[in-house]
Design an enzyme around this catalytic site. Structure first.
Site, PDB file in Angstrom:
ATOM      1  N   ASP A  19       0.836  -1.201   0.000  1.00 13.40           N
ATOM      2  CA  ASP A  19       0.000   0.000   0.000  1.00 13.40           C
ATOM      3  C   ASP A  19       0.876   1.258   0.000  1.00 13.40           C
ATOM      4  O   ASP A  19       2.049   1.203   0.400  1.00 13.40           O
ATOM      5  CB  ASP A  19      -0.883  -0.050   1.257  1.00 13.40           C
ATOM      6  CG  ASP A  19      -1.784   1.157   1.374  1.00 13.40           C
ATOM      7  OD1 ASP A  19      -2.277   1.649   0.350  1.00 13.40           O
ATOM      8  OD2 ASP A  19      -1.984   1.606   2.524  1.00 13.40           O
ATOM      9  N   ASP A  51      -0.337   5.006   1.013  1.00 17.72           N
ATOM     10  CA  ASP A  51      -0.584   5.947   2.110  1.00 17.72           C
ATOM     11  C   ASP A  51      -0.428   5.279   3.466  1.00 17.72           C
ATOM     12  O   ASP A  51      -1.081   4.289   3.766  1.00 17.72           O
ATOM     13  CB  ASP A  51      -1.992   6.547   1.977  1.00 17.72           C
ATOM     14  CG  ASP A  51      -2.084   7.414   0.731  1.00 17.72           C
ATOM     15  OD1 ASP A  51      -1.134   8.150   0.452  1.00 17.72           O
ATOM     16  OD2 ASP A  51      -3.114   7.335   0.037  1.00 17.72           O
ATOM     17  N   ASP A  88      -2.236  -0.696   5.835  1.00 16.69           N
ATOM     18  CA  ASP A  88      -2.575  -0.192   7.169  1.00 16.69           C
ATOM     19  C   ASP A  88      -4.079  -0.257   7.454  1.00 16.69           C
ATOM     20  O   ASP A  88      -4.498   0.100   8.560  1.00 16.69           O
ATOM     21  CB  ASP A  88      -2.096   1.261   7.330  1.00 16.69           C
ATOM     22  CG  ASP A  88      -2.849   2.202   6.415  1.00 16.69           C
ATOM     23  OD1 ASP A  88      -2.866   1.955   5.187  1.00 16.69           O
ATOM     24  OD2 ASP A  88      -3.457   3.170   6.912  1.00 16.69           O
TER      25      ASP A  88
END
Lengths: 173, 173
Positions: free
Chosen positions: B6, B8, B133
């Protein structure tokens, strides 16, 4: 079912745009019929090829593409009963990214942002069906691959083929 | 192995940028430590929340993010022996698309365009490992999901967790 649908030459007429821009800029009379079995850039004099190969880097090229005939109405129908994703190998041309997003907003607003994928390789896609005009995208797909006919691929064999969106409708509706 | 990473809050410090912009514009002293277990926008007065929620729509927001500590060196090492893909749920913010592409060119040039994915849902990804996250991205992943610690997710349980990139290195190198 999860169905992935390519953009260029499946729902967006990239091939036709290449010919149209080329004819206008070089005052030529190239037609789709004259190009069958080839890429557009292969069918022009060597000194014009670079120009065609750079169309995709122009501002507005992807924004101005025409939708492929029947793609909107039939894909809308298919999306009522399936999880439809648009999957475009767009990362090579960063200027195309927002244009492709805007183009989908304009012509395929029924495909929400969560169902749009701009990628490089397509072999990371996991789903049931992939509709694409490039056999190298279909080669690694573990579901049902469907080759969508484009002028450049008319001589490709080895895949279930759909000649147009009406054929897709017969297969999937 | 095919490893999805990922952007961000895993390789790009979005969380820190939200706090930094907020503090500057509203003359506040918010810190990561004060926000643990929450999104940044949840930790400010109601009348400021809309401003934070709109950061992602600003020109330059994604272009100016700082790389997460050690992410570049360790991901480079991992990518020598694995097929590493960056997978970002970016389609919600069309202005972010080219910025994310440019940011990867600048900070993660060893990840080629073919290995970059800007998408919506991530449950269409097929591979061995997903480092993310957000538990809702990990929930549907059929491979090995790894929750990368971010201030907002410190109370999430149920996933193998990596607190930083040194932990990822221990797991995967």
């Amino acid at each position: 079912m999860t169905i992935f649908v390519d953009m260029d030459e499946v729902i967006a007429d990239t091939y036709g745009a290449h010919i149209e821009i080329y004819n206008e800029e070089f005052n030529q009379q190239l037609s789709t019929e004259m190009c069958l079995g080839h890429e557009v850039w292969q069918m022009v004099p060597v000194e014009h090829q670079e120009s065609i190969r750079n169309h995709a880097r122009r501002t507005g090229f992807f924004r101005d593409l025409k939708p492929i005939e029947d793609s909107q109405s039939i894909l809308k129908e298919i999306s009522r009963k399936n999880e439809v994703y648009i999957a475009s190998a767009a990362m090579q041309f960063p200027n195309s990214l927002v244009e492709k997003s805007d183009w989908l907003d304009q012509h395929f607003s029924f495909i929400p942002w969560k169902n749009r994928i701009l990628c490089g390789n397509k072999h990371i896609l996991q789903g049931d069906i992939l509709i694409d005009d490039r056999s190298y995208n279909l080669d690694t797909f573990k579901g049902r691959p469907i080759l969508f006919t484009s002028p450049h691929n008319i001589n490709n064999n080895g895949y279930e083929r759909a000649n147009n969106w009406l054929a897709i409708a017969e297969m999937l509706l």
